[in-house]
Design a protein around this motif. Structure first.
Motif, PDB file in Angstrom:
ATOM      1  N   GLN A 119      -6.419   5.760   6.521  1.00 13.69           N
ATOM      2  CA  GLN A 119      -5.652   5.375   7.291  1.00 13.69           C
ATOM      3  C   GLN A 119      -5.684   4.609   8.248  1.00 13.69           C
ATOM      4  OE1 GLN A 119      -5.153   9.128   8.167  1.00 13.69           O
ATOM      5  NE2 GLN A 119      -3.658   9.561   6.486  1.00 13.69           N
ATOM      6  N   ARG A 120      -7.398   4.126   8.410  1.00 13.89           N
ATOM      7  CA  ARG A 120      -7.687   3.038  10.113  1.00 13.89           C
ATOM      8  C   ARG A 120      -7.418   2.398   9.454  1.00 13.89           C
ATOM      9  NH1 ARG A 120     -11.322   6.084  10.625  1.00 13.89           N
ATOM     10  NH2 ARG A 120     -13.538   5.174   9.333  1.00 13.89           N
ATOM     11  N   VAL A 128     -10.289   9.789   3.620  1.00 13.66           N
ATOM     12  CA  VAL A 128      -8.694   9.386   3.999  1.00 13.66           C
ATOM     13  C   VAL A 128      -8.930   9.139   5.162  1.00 13.66           C
ATOM     14  CG1 VAL A 128      -7.135  11.191   4.776  1.00 13.66           C
ATOM     15  CG2 VAL A 128      -7.586  11.334   2.836  1.00 13.66           C
ATOM     16  N   ASP A 129      -9.312   9.504   6.093  1.00 15.15           N
ATOM     17  CA  ASP A 129      -9.390   8.611   7.433  1.00 15.15           C
ATOM     18  C   ASP A 129      -9.979   7.586   7.513  1.00 15.15           C
ATOM     19  OD1 ASP A 129      -8.930  10.998   9.343  1.00 15.15           O
ATOM     20  OD2 ASP A 129     -10.982  11.228   9.133  1.00 15.15           O
ATOM     21  N   MET A 164      -0.609   5.032  -0.092  1.00 11.46           N
ATOM     22  CA  MET A 164      -0.398   6.089   1.416  1.00 11.46           C
ATOM     23  C   MET A 164       0.226   7.025   0.929  1.00 11.46           C
ATOM     24  SD  MET A 164      -2.829   4.634   3.268  1.00 11.46           S
ATOM     25  CE  MET A 164      -2.388   5.349   4.325  1.00 11.46           C
ATOM     26  N   THR A 188       0.504  -0.969   0.214  1.00  4.51           N
ATOM     27  CA  THR A 188       0.415   0.040  -0.158  1.00  4.51           C
ATOM     28  C   THR A 188       0.778   1.000  -0.183  1.00  4.51           C
ATOM     29  OG1 THR A 188       0.340   0.001   2.649  1.00  4.51           O
ATOM     30  CG2 THR A 188      -1.865  -0.960   1.352  1.00  4.51           C
ATOM     31  N   ASP A 235      -4.483  14.039   1.758  1.00  5.01           N
ATOM     32  CA  ASP A 235      -4.493  14.434   3.635  1.00  5.01           C
ATOM     33  C   ASP A 235      -3.976  16.132   3.803  1.00  5.01           C
ATOM     34  OD1 ASP A 235      -5.859  14.815   5.947  1.00  5.01           O
ATOM     35  OD2 ASP A 235      -3.545  13.560   6.878  1.00  5.01           O
ATOM     36  N   VAL A 267      -2.672   9.036  -0.438  1.00  6.11           N
ATOM     37  CA  VAL A 267      -3.726   9.459   0.573  1.00  6.11           C
ATOM     38  C   VAL A 267      -2.998  10.450   1.510  1.00  6.11           C
ATOM     39  CG1 VAL A 267      -4.694   8.574   2.823  1.00  6.11           C
ATOM     40  CG2 VAL A 267      -4.401   7.059   1.025  1.00  6.11           C
ATOM     41  N   ASP A 268      -1.974  10.228   1.829  1.00 15.50           N
ATOM     42  CA  ASP A 268      -1.317  11.975   2.638  1.00 15.50           C
ATOM     43  C   ASP A 268      -0.718  12.622   1.987  1.00 15.50           C
ATOM     44  OD1 ASP A 268      -0.350   9.865   4.950  1.00 15.50           O
ATOM     45  OD2 ASP A 268       1.351   9.197   3.896  1.00 15.50           O
ATOM     46  N   CYS A 286      -5.430   1.162   6.768  1.00 19.20           N
ATOM     47  CA  CYS A 286      -4.066  -0.344   6.803  1.00 19.20           C
ATOM     48  C   CYS A 286      -3.858   0.248   8.209  1.00 19.20           C
ATOM     49  CB  CYS A 286      -3.145   1.252   6.071  1.00 19.20           C
ATOM     50  SG  CYS A 286      -1.918   0.598   5.031  1.00 19.20           S
ATOM     51  N   ALA A 287      -4.111   1.442   8.971  1.00 17.90           N
ATOM     52  CA  ALA A 287      -3.433   0.423  10.338  1.00 17.90           C
ATOM     53  C   ALA A 287      -3.360  -0.741  11.015  1.00 17.90           C
ATOM     54  CB  ALA A 287      -3.608   1.328  11.461  1.00 17.90           C
TER      55      ALA A 287
END
Length: 77
Positions: free
Chosen positions: A44-45, A40-41, A13, A9, A20, A16-17, A47-48
């Motif tokens: 990111q969630r 975006v949120d 990412m 990713t 963001d 996405v960054d 991916c985490a």
């Protein structure tokens, strides 16, 4: 070259960054930025959570390796 992850990713990412950062700088100018921020949120969630799952699976495999190794050593005694 190192092994490839099943789900790479890094390019996503980076995008996405960048999105963001654009949303943060232009949040007041664009009312549609709220929808972009939600996306975006979410990414990111997710991916985490994938990273957390990978770490958990790696720890479980490591522990199983230790248990199996101890079992094989004790079997030889």
């Amino acid at each position: 070259m190192g092994p490839q992850l099943l789900l790479d990713t890094s390019h996503l990412m980076k995008h996405v960054d960048a999105l963001d950062e654009a949303v943060r700088t232009h949040a007041n100018a664009q009312p549609a930025a709220r929808h972009e921020r939600i996306v975006v949120d979410f990414v990111q969630r997710q991916c985490a959570e994938i990273i957390n799952l990978g770490v958990a699976l790696g720890c479980a495999a490591f522990c199983m390796g230790i248990v199996l190794g101890v079992y094989l050593l004790l079997e030889r005694l």
